[in-house]
Design an enzyme around this catalytic site. Structure first.
Site, mmCIF file in Angstrom:
data_model
loop_
_atom_site.group_PDB
_atom_site.id
_atom_site.type_symbol
_atom_site.label_atom_id
_atom_site.label_comp_id
_atom_site.label_asym_id
_atom_site.label_seq_id
_atom_site.Cartn_x
_atom_site.Cartn_y
_atom_site.Cartn_z
ATOM 1 N N ARG A 1 -9.231 -10.753 -24.210
ATOM 2 C CA ARG A 1 -9.347 -10.142 -23.056
ATOM 3 C C ARG A 1 -9.384 -10.482 -21.769
ATOM 4 O O ARG A 1 -8.939 -10.105 -20.752
ATOM 5 C CB ARG A 1 -10.692 -9.060 -23.317
ATOM 6 C CG ARG A 1 -10.694 -7.940 -22.406
ATOM 7 C CD ARG A 1 -12.123 -7.157 -22.600
ATOM 8 N NE ARG A 1 -12.688 -6.929 -24.003
ATOM 9 C CZ ARG A 1 -12.262 -5.881 -24.722
ATOM 10 N NH1 ARG A 1 -12.119 -4.877 -23.998
ATOM 11 N NH2 ARG A 1 -13.040 -5.988 -25.716
ATOM 12 N N TYR B 1 -13.527 3.547 -27.998
ATOM 13 C CA TYR B 1 -14.572 3.006 -27.669
ATOM 14 C C TYR B 1 -15.327 3.459 -26.653
ATOM 15 O O TYR B 1 -16.063 3.065 -25.957
ATOM 16 C CB TYR B 1 -14.082 1.411 -27.312
ATOM 17 C CG TYR B 1 -13.306 0.784 -28.329
ATOM 18 C CD1 TYR B 1 -13.633 0.378 -29.566
ATOM 19 C CD2 TYR B 1 -11.944 0.414 -27.920
ATOM 20 C CE1 TYR B 1 -12.961 -0.397 -30.434
ATOM 21 C CE2 TYR B 1 -11.101 -0.127 -28.895
ATOM 22 C CZ TYR B 1 -11.605 -0.721 -30.009
ATOM 23 O OH TYR B 1 -10.692 -1.322 -30.992
ATOM 24 N N CYS C 1 -1.767 16.114 -30.505
ATOM 25 C CA CYS C 1 -2.577 17.259 -30.768
ATOM 26 C C CYS C 1 -3.664 16.923 -31.107
ATOM 27 O O CYS C 1 -3.882 17.111 -32.467
ATOM 28 C CB CYS C 1 -1.548 18.073 -31.761
ATOM 29 S SG CYS C 1 -0.205 18.703 -31.111
HETATM 30 N N1 LLP Z 1 -11.917 -14.512 -31.773
HETATM 31 C C1 LLP Z 1 -12.392 -13.737 -32.910
HETATM 32 C C2 LLP Z 1 -12.549 -14.075 -34.043
HETATM 33 C C3 LLP Z 1 -12.127 -11.980 -32.542
HETATM 34 O O1 LLP Z 1 -12.503 -11.447 -33.635
HETATM 35 C C4 LLP Z 1 -11.962 -11.755 -31.271
HETATM 36 C C5 LLP Z 1 -11.695 -10.355 -31.133
HETATM 37 C C6 LLP Z 1 -11.670 -12.760 -30.323
HETATM 38 C C7 LLP Z 1 -11.854 -13.984 -30.464
HETATM 39 C C8 LLP Z 1 -11.250 -12.062 -28.815
HETATM 40 O O2 LLP Z 1 -12.249 -11.444 -28.332
HETATM 41 P P1 LLP Z 1 -12.278 -11.023 -26.804
HETATM 42 O O3 LLP Z 1 -12.313 -12.527 -25.788
HETATM 43 O O4 LLP Z 1 -10.787 -10.672 -26.405
HETATM 44 O O5 LLP Z 1 -13.123 -10.386 -26.515
HETATM 45 N N2 LLP Z 1 -9.922 -3.427 -29.644
HETATM 46 C C9 LLP Z 1 -11.057 -3.865 -29.194
HETATM 47 C C10 LLP Z 1 -11.533 -5.331 -29.146
HETATM 48 C C11 LLP Z 1 -11.527 -5.814 -30.682
HETATM 49 C C12 LLP Z 1 -11.994 -7.399 -30.504
HETATM 50 C C13 LLP Z 1 -11.783 -7.851 -31.732
HETATM 51 N N3 LLP Z 1 -11.962 -9.494 -31.819
HETATM 52 C C14 LLP Z 1 -11.164 -3.243 -27.577
HETATM 53 O O6 LLP Z 1 -10.132 -2.971 -27.220
HETATM 54 O O7 LLP Z 1 -12.136 -3.465 -26.838
#
Ligand code: LLP
Length: 426
Positions: A280, A320, A348
């Site tokens: 992210r 979320y 819908c």
């Molecule tokens: N490493 C692992 C093992 C992960 O499962 C994830 C994210 C990351 C790294 C990266 O995390 P970040 O730096 O992006 O926070 N769809 C959700 C977020 C799901 C995150 C899943 N795992 C949302 O839109 O907030």
């Protein structure tokens, strides 16, 4: 910081008025600013170059956040590796030019086929999440005459203080090996011929806006590494996952410099090389979703602004309860009156909204809105629900843009289905 800003009251992506993209490509459309991708990568990598001095730091982009080939290739050219969670992601990373030795493979359910593909690609490390998975990787590697470098992902049972659906580091979550089983799991791994335990791994959650949960978890991991070393399991590497948050609605998440300093403080004495898996943070604020107002409907209590993007294009608000800033392409006067409205899509479902009770200036059909901070977990989580084709993605660089995924056509959508023989003729 990002490269979407008003110039002469018109929203620009880098040097292009986004209204031009909306007109030429149509809406809905995701727009990414290449300069923001680069900037975020550079800020993050510099933070570790300056503040983590105990070992080398590798950045493996968590490509689940945005797996468009153009995005991955942009990071590949900056020297990034990738954190992948499926054979599809593995192949996308390789196709975008990330070498196998910079790829780590995470996820709770790797299949034999995925393990073999990753061994073939010579990846840096498998992050193993259970004993059955460990045993299976050992078998697959032995059958291929290989030894897989592994990390055990441990579950430190720490509250990440984020939305429940993106918290992964508590014992009730499916992720990682239970803390009390981790030492024994390492002993088992150390006795296997087909795997080589080289690292410890964790990922406690996503969109963390506070360093404390990280500090707690990393301190626990440091203790585990010391215990393992005492047992003769010489761990010299640690994978700290991703999770550092971004500002969506005025939050002030820690700067990567502070994050890197905290890691140096908590783990520096161990002299480990580290892997980081930001997702992210690298892409979130590098993307916006453009959408056009179709109708404004007056309700008894509030008005509904019905737009052409929906939950199938951006599911984060409903899944979320996520907040995305939504702004018009023409900057409204600061003094213009604002009224709370629901900004909803045509799907819908009652849950089909991009914002609820959001104060907005007066909007009319045809106005275009930008949904901000949509670069991470936006396009990748989209679907064709309600037979709405996948929307295009565009990347801007300076005064140019390129369509990096064309709009799916309805013909393509229909052509994905195949009639069984008994329905074909007649
Ligand atoms: N490493 C692992 C093992 C992960 O499962 C994830 C994210 C990351 C790294 C990266 O995390 P970040 O730096 O992006 O926070 N769809 C959700 C977020 C799901 C995150 C899943 N795992 C949302 O839109 O907030």
């Amino acid at each position: 910081m990002n490269h979407f800003e008003y110039r002469r009251n018109l929203l620009h992506a880098e040097d292009i008025p986004v209204s031009r993209i909306a007109k030429e490509v149509g809406t809905p459309v995701y727009v990414y600013a290449e300069a923001t991708l680069r900037r975020h990568y550079e800020v993050f990598s510099k933070a570790f170059a300056s503040h983590y001095t105990a070992g080398r730091a590798s950045i493996c982009y968590a490509m689940k956040a945005n797996s468009n080939q153009a995005v991955i290739a942009t990071f590949a050219r900056l020297g990034a590796g990738a954190d992948v969670v499926s054979e599809g992601e593995l192949r996308r990373a390789l196709a975008a030019g990330i070498p196998g030795e910079r790829i780590v493979f995470s996820g709770v359910g790797k299949t034999r086929r995925e393990m073999a593909a990753a061994l073939d690609a010579g990846i840096a490390q498998f992050n193993i999440e259970s004993l059955p998975e460990l045993e299976q990787l050992n078998e697959v590697a032995l059958a291929m005459g290989r030894r897989a470098r592994i990390s055990l992902r441990v579950n430190p049972d720490v509250d990440a203080r984020t939305h429940a659906k993106i918290a992964t580091g508590k014992k009730e979550n499916k992720f990682g090996i239970a803390w009390s089983h981790s030492l024994d799991a390492y002993r088992r791994a150390a006795a296997m011929e087909g795997v080589e335990p080289v690292s410890v791994d964790l990922h406690i959650g996503s969109q963390l806006t506070d360093l404390e949960p990280f500090r707690l978890a990393f301190t626990k991991i440091g203790g585990l590494i010391e215990t393992l070393r005492d047992e003769g399991i010489d761990i010299r590497h640690v994978d700290l996952g991703g999770g550092l948050g971004i500002p969506y609605a005025g939050e002030e998440p820690p700067h990567p410099d502070d994050y890197a300093r905290m890691i140096q403080q908590t783990l520096g004495h161990l002299g480990c090389d580290i892997t980081l898996e930001p997702g992210r943070l690298l892409v979130g604020n590098a993307g916006i979703l453009l959408t056009t107002v179709i109708y404004v409907k007056e309700g008894e209590d509030k008005d509904f602004v019905i737009v052409d993007a929906a939950m199938n294009d951006l599911i984060r608000p409903t899944l979320y309860e996520a907040h995305h800033e939504i702004v018009p392409l023409w900057r409204a006067e600061d003094t213009a009156p604002r009224r709370p409205v629901d900004i909803v899509g045509p799907v819908c479902e009652t849950g089909d909204y991009l914002a609820v009770n959001r104060p907005m200036p007066k909007l009319s059909a045809g106005d275009i809105l930008a949904v901000c901070s949509a670069g991470a977990y936006g396009a990748v989580l989209s679907s064709t629900y309600n037979s709405r084709p996948l929307v295009p993605e565009v990347m801007v660089r300076g005064g140019h843009y390129a369509v990096i995924r064309p709009r799916q056509s309805i013909e393509d959508l229909i052509a994905m289905d195949v009639l069984p023989p008994w329905l074909k003729s007649g």
